[in-house]
Design an enzyme around this catalytic site. Sequence first.
Site, short mmCIF file in Angstrom:
data_model
loop_
_atom_site.label_atom_id
_atom_site.label_comp_id
_atom_site.label_asym_id
_atom_site.label_seq_id
_atom_site.Cartn_x
_atom_site.Cartn_y
_atom_site.Cartn_z
N GLY A 1 6.61 4.22 4.47
CA GLY A 1 6.77 5.38 5.32
C GLY A 1 8.04 5.26 6.13
O GLY A 1 8.82 4.33 5.92
N GLY A 2 8.22 6.19 7.04
CA GLY A 2 9.40 6.16 7.89
C GLY A 2 9.44 4.90 8.73
O GLY A 2 10.51 4.46 9.15
N MET A 3 8.28 4.31 8.98
CA MET A 3 8.25 3.14 9.84
C MET A 3 8.47 1.85 9.09
O MET A 3 8.69 0.81 9.70
CB MET A 3 6.90 3.07 10.55
N PRO B 1 -2.32 15.84 7.71
CA PRO B 1 -3.31 15.40 6.71
C PRO B 1 -2.97 14.03 6.13
O PRO B 1 -3.87 13.29 5.74
CB PRO B 1 -3.24 16.48 5.63
N ASP C 1 -2.28 5.64 12.63
CA ASP C 1 -1.00 5.66 13.35
C ASP C 1 -1.07 6.28 14.73
O ASP C 1 -0.20 7.04 15.13
CB ASP C 1 0.07 6.39 12.54
N LEU D 1 0.82 -1.21 0.00
CA LEU D 1 0.00 0.00 0.00
C LEU D 1 0.85 1.25 0.00
O LEU D 1 0.44 2.29 -0.50
CB LEU D 1 -0.90 0.01 1.24
N GLY D 2 2.04 1.16 0.61
CA GLY D 2 2.87 2.35 0.66
C GLY D 2 4.09 2.15 1.53
O GLY D 2 4.29 1.07 2.11
N ASP E 1 1.75 13.14 15.98
CA ASP E 1 2.14 13.35 14.57
C ASP E 1 0.89 13.46 13.70
O ASP E 1 0.81 12.87 12.64
CB ASP E 1 3.04 12.20 14.11
#
Lengths: 176, 498
Positions: free
Chosen positions: B97-99, B214, B229, B94-95, B211
Amino acid sequence: MTPDDGHQPASDHLPVVYRELKRLAAAYMRRERPGQTLQATALVHEAYIRLANAGAPWTDERHFVGIAARSMRQILIERARARGAQKRWAGLNRVSLSDSLAVAADPESMLPALDDALTRLEKIDPEQARIVELRFFAGFSIEEAADAMNMSPATLKRRWSLARAWLHRELSEPSA
Amino acid sequence: MTPDQQQRVRDLFEAALDREEPGARQWLEQAAADDPAVRDEVLSLLDHHSRAGKFLVQSVDQALPELFSDLIAGEDEAFAPGTTIGTYTIERELGRGGMGRVYLASDSRLGRRVALKALAPHLVSDPRQRERLKREAQVAAGLTHPGICTVYALEEIDGSLYIATEFVDGRTLRDEIQSGRRPSPPELLRTARELSAALAAAHAASVVHRDLKPENVMRAADGRLKILDFGLARVDRPDRAPASFVSVPGAVFGTPAYMAPEQINGEPVDARADVFALGVLLYEYASGAHPFDAPNPLAMAARVLNGDVAPLSSRGVKAGALIDQVVARCLRKAPADRYPSAIEVADAFGREPTPPPSPSRHRTWWRIHQVVILALYIGGVTTAWLIKSSVETPVTLGLFLALSAASTLGCVLRGHLMFTERVKPRRFARERHNTGKPLLGVDLTIAVLMLGAAFAIAGRSAVAAAVTIGLGLGPGIATLFLEPSTTDEAFPDDHAGD
C-alpha cells in the site's frame, strides 16, 4: 546536444539502467540512512558511478544522465499508469488544470497526461523534452541540468521556462 | 507551424522573459509584427508562463514521494519468506500500500501470527513525521474493539519502523461490493450496525480514521467485520506543502471517492468526516453504486461538493426507511447537518431493530409477578424468624439463616431483572437467560427450606405449619409453572438465549 549522438538509441540501454536504478534503490533502503530522503538525482549519479565502473557501454556521464533521466520518466509513468489502473478513480488520461478550479485531482493521475504532452513536445523540440526529464523526473538542479545538456545555466533556465509554459498550456487546455 | 517559426517562437519567448513586464509586450508586438501566428503563440506561452506558478518546479521525487518510494520499493526489495526481523519471522507478503509492504509474520515472543507493516522509508525519514506516526500508532494501539483490527506494537528495528497488528484472514468489503451480490436487508442492517459500532468505539476514544473506505474493511472468516488502519491514515498524506504539480491552492491528493466535502476543501476534519465516509461506504455496499459516481476525480470531487445523492430506494435497493434515512443524513454536505459522530449513527441503527417490544399489559403482569415473589421471600424469611424465635433449636436457626441467604440472592436477581427490563431493555433477553437457572435454584431451595420449617413448627401449631407450607409452595409453584408463561406473554420477542 542530444545524449544519443553517436551512440546506440537510448532505449536499448533502458533495461540496464532500469535494473540498476531499482537495485540501487533497494540497496539504499537496506542500508537505511535515517533522516535522509532518497533523491532521484542521487540515485542517478550513484547508478552512473556503478555502471561506469562496471564498464558500461557509454562514454561520458552526460550521455548516461540523459538515458537515466529518460528511464526515470519511463519507470515512473509506467508505475503511475499501473497504479492508476488499480485505482478506480485515477484512470484518467487528460485532466484540466483550469485555474478556476478550487480542487485538483491526484497529481499522480496527471502523470500519464504529462507523458503524452511531453511526447508531443519531443516532436517539436527534443531538447526541451530532455530538459523536462532531467529537471522533473531526475530531479536535477538548473546547474546540473545545464551541465548535462552542455549549455549555460541562464539558457537552460529560459528554455525550462518555455517548456513549462508549453506543458502548462497542454495540460490546461484539452487539445481538440 | 514550421520549424523556422518554432525556432522564432522560442527565441522571442526567451528574449521577452528578460524584459520588464509592461515593455515586453510592446516589444514583442514590434518584433513579431510580420508574423501574427508567431506573435500569438509567444503571447499565449507568456500567459501560461505567468500562470504556471509552481507547476513542475518540484521534481517528481519531492512532489510524489509515495510514487517514488513505490518505484524504488521494487519486487526485489520484499522480504523473502523466512526472513527474521527482530522477533518476527516473515511467512509471506500480504500486500502493498501507500504505507509500505504488509507481511504475514509470526511473533516468536508470543507465538502468534501478526500482520507486519514495514513502513516505507519516505514516511519515516522525516523525524517529525516519524514522531507523529509513532504517536498515532500508540493511540490506535489503545483501541480495543472486536470491530477494529488491533494494533499490537510499533517496533523500531534497525532504524526502520514496523507496525504489528492483528492478522485478519478474510476479504475486503471492496471484494464483496465487486462480487456483484447485493446484501439482503437483514445483512445490510447487520453490516451497518457492526461498522457504526466499531467506528463509534474509536470516536468515543477520540480517534478519527480519516480514510475509511471498502478497502480498509475486512470480513474475517467468522463473518465479523474489522476496520483496518485506524488512526494511521494521515501518514498517507504527508503534511508537507502541496505538490508542485498543480498551481492551485488547496490541491487534493488521493481519490476523492470517500472524502467529505470539508476534506476536499482542505479544511480540518473530525469524526464527522468519518461519518460521511461511512455513509458513502454503506450506500455503495447496499446498492453497488457509488453515490458520487463520475468519470474522473475532478468531476467526482465536484459532485461530492455540490451534487445531490439519489436516494437508495431510487436505485432499487429495498434497504428500509431506517437505512435510507441514516445514510442520507451521513451524506449531508455541511458537517453540522450530519451525525456528530459514529456514536449517534450506531444509536440510530441500534434502536430500531429491537422496537421497544409492546410495553403491554403483559409486562405489567410480569412486574406484578416479580413484586409478589419478592413479597413471598420477605414473608418466608419473616416466618422463619418467627419459627426460630418460638422453637430455639440449631435446626430452626439453620433454616432461618439458609432462607435469609436464599431470599437475599433471589431479591438481588429479581431486582436486577426488573432494573434491566426498565433501564436497559436491549440487554434484557440476555440477562433473563443468565439469571434463569440461578433463580430456579433459589426458588426451589426456598420451597424446600420452607417445607422443612413447616415440619419444625408442626408440633406446636398446625396453622403456622400450613401458612409456612403455603409461603414455601408459592415461589416453588410460581417459578416452575407460572413464571414461564407470564414471561413469554410479556416478552414474546426475546428468545435470544432460550
